[in-house]
Design a protein around this motif. Structure first.
Motif, PDB file in Angstrom:
ATOM      1  N   ARG A  13      14.672  -7.271  19.283  1.00 54.29           N
ATOM      2  CA  ARG A  13      14.752  -7.346  20.738  1.00 54.29           C
ATOM      3  C   ARG A  13      13.770  -8.410  21.213  1.00 54.29           C
ATOM      4  NH1 ARG A  13      16.224  -4.128  24.998  1.00 54.29           N
ATOM      5  NH2 ARG A  13      16.748  -2.382  23.648  1.00 54.29           N
ATOM      6  N   PRO A  14      14.183  -9.285  22.105  1.00 57.10           N
ATOM      7  CA  PRO A  14      13.259 -10.304  22.609  1.00 57.10           C
ATOM      8  C   PRO A  14      12.022  -9.680  23.251  1.00 57.10           C
ATOM      9  CG  PRO A  14      15.515 -10.818  23.242  1.00 57.10           C
ATOM     10  CD  PRO A  14      15.531  -9.432  22.670  1.00 57.10           C
ATOM     11  N   GLU A  17      12.662 -11.122  28.381  1.00 59.98           N
ATOM     12  CA  GLU A  17      14.057 -11.228  28.799  1.00 59.98           C
ATOM     13  C   GLU A  17      14.105 -11.394  30.318  1.00 59.98           C
ATOM     14  OE1 GLU A  17      16.878  -8.389  26.415  1.00 59.98           O
ATOM     15  OE2 GLU A  17      14.949  -7.371  26.672  1.00 59.98           O
ATOM     16  N   GLU A  19      16.716 -12.342  33.443  1.00 62.98           N
ATOM     17  CA  GLU A  19      18.125 -12.484  33.791  1.00 62.98           C
ATOM     18  C   GLU A  19      18.242 -12.721  35.286  1.00 62.98           C
ATOM     19  OE1 GLU A  19      20.408  -9.184  32.444  1.00 62.98           O
ATOM     20  OE2 GLU A  19      20.030  -9.576  30.314  1.00 62.98           O
ATOM     21  N   ASP A  39      17.497 -17.662  33.508  1.00 61.54           N
ATOM     22  CA  ASP A  39      17.813 -16.816  32.358  1.00 61.54           C
ATOM     23  C   ASP A  39      17.007 -17.327  31.169  1.00 61.54           C
ATOM     24  OD1 ASP A  39      19.778 -15.289  33.718  1.00 61.54           O
ATOM     25  OD2 ASP A  39      21.276 -16.834  33.335  1.00 61.54           O
ATOM     26  N   ALA A  41      15.210 -15.924  27.243  1.00 66.00           N
ATOM     27  CA  ALA A  41      14.857 -14.911  26.248  1.00 66.00           C
ATOM     28  C   ALA A  41      13.943 -15.557  25.211  1.00 66.00           C
ATOM     29  CB  ALA A  41      16.107 -14.347  25.566  1.00 66.00           C
ATOM     30  N   GLU A  43      11.924 -14.520  21.610  1.00 61.89           N
ATOM     31  CA  GLU A  43      11.809 -13.494  20.587  1.00 61.89           C
ATOM     32  C   GLU A  43      10.393 -13.409  20.033  1.00 61.89           C
ATOM     33  OE1 GLU A  43      14.665 -14.008  17.516  1.00 61.89           O
ATOM     34  OE2 GLU A  43      16.351 -13.384  18.761  1.00 61.89           O
ATOM     35  N   TYR A  76      13.313  -8.656  34.874  1.00 59.48           N
ATOM     36  CA  TYR A  76      12.399  -9.093  33.823  1.00 59.48           C
ATOM     37  C   TYR A  76      12.060  -7.899  32.942  1.00 59.48           C
ATOM     38  CZ  TYR A  76       8.039 -10.595  31.549  1.00 59.48           C
ATOM     39  OH  TYR A  76       7.060 -10.882  30.633  1.00 59.48           O
ATOM     40  N   ARG A  77      12.348  -8.052  31.659  1.00 61.74           N
ATOM     41  CA  ARG A  77      11.960  -7.034  30.674  1.00 61.74           C
ATOM     42  C   ARG A  77      10.940  -7.637  29.724  1.00 61.74           C
ATOM     43  NH1 ARG A  77      15.156  -2.493  30.045  1.00 61.74           N
ATOM     44  NH2 ARG A  77      16.997  -2.430  31.393  1.00 61.74           N
ATOM     45  N   ASN A  82      11.634  -2.599  31.667  1.00 59.57           N
ATOM     46  CA  ASN A  82      11.970  -3.237  32.926  1.00 59.57           C
ATOM     47  C   ASN A  82      10.747  -3.205  33.833  1.00 59.57           C
ATOM     48  OD1 ASN A  82      12.963  -4.061  35.414  1.00 59.57           O
ATOM     49  ND2 ASN A  82      14.925  -3.047  35.143  1.00 59.57           N
TER      50      ASN A  82
END
Length: 241
Positions: A13-14, A17, A19, A39, A41, A43, A76-77, A82
């Motif tokens: 999972r990045p 993140e 979006e 957008d 991402a 890692e 934004y995660r 979140n």
């Protein structure tokens, strides 16, 4: 006919993140869009430079990634969480434990030794003095300043002060290192030393996001994200990568 067996590679999972990320500032009746539908991402273990001219939105992006500012639109995660769903205490915990910050201005307290400056985040975290001293000594040794622990900022060169700032960012063992124009106040020799240190940290597995307006600095990263007018214009791997 035998069926070939393939090893299953776990998906990562990045760490970051974004979006549709947007950020709008309001001053009276005037509105300014600093970020527009970003957008992105990143890692775990990546070394990414975010590059753009003054006013491009890269510093706003840095503040959002560091949980120092919040989005107006989009999401934004960080490490799967979140950010919009987190309270102030949870955000503070993320900043203290998961993120290490390095800024253009070293932000060292001139009256404190290098050791005490590096210890400060652990003091605020309530760590016992023996453990925080041990961790601060280890962090300073890691950045090559194990023999300068008793020196105050005024007794150190600009490059050495930035190394102290990096040690302070690392002392909490964060998963993510955010550096905002970390070489902006350094000469070419000190710049090379700090970038070499970032390279070593990256090779050791640290995730690094470097904000810069200089192509020579960005070239040290594995990936360069170009930002202009609040939007990502290009996202490319460097030749070295």
């Amino acid at each position: 006919m035998e069926t070939a067996e393939f090893e299953t590679v776990p998906l990562r999972r990045p760490v970051i993140e974004l979006e549709g990320a947007g950020k709008t500032y309001h001053t009276g009746s005037v509105s300014y869009e600093a970020l527009r539908g970003v957008d992105l991402a990143i890692e775990e273990g990546e070394y990414v430079a975010i590059m753009g001219p003054s006013g491009s939105g890269k510093s706003t992006l840095m503040n959002v990634l560091g949980c120092l500012d919040v989005l107006t639109t989009g999401s934004y995660r960080i490490a799967g969480q979140n950010v919009a769903q987190l309270g102030d205490d949870e955000l503070a915990a993320i900043r203290n434990r998961r993120i290490g910050f390095v800024f253009q201005q070293f932000n060292l307290l001139p009256s404190l030794t290098a050791l005490r400056n590096v210890e400060l985040p652990l003091v605020y975290a309530g760590m016992h003095k023996d453990e925080r001293r041990e961790r601060a000594l280890r962090a300073l040794d890691r950045v090559g300043l194990g023999e300068r622990t008793a020196h105050r900022p005024g007794e150190l060169s600009g490059g050495q002060q930035q190394r102290v700032a990096v040690a302070r960012a690392l002392v909490g063992d964060p998963t993510l290192l955010l550096a905002d124009e970390p070489t902006g106040n350094l000469d070419s020799t000190a710049t090379g030393d700090v970038l070499s240190l970032f390279g070593e940290l990256h090779q050791a597995g640290r995730t690094i996001v470097l904000i810069t307006h200089e192509s020579e600095v960005a070239a040290h990263a594995d990936r360069v994200v170009h930002v202009r007018d609040g939007r990502i214009q290009a996202d490319e791997r460097t030749v070295a990568a």
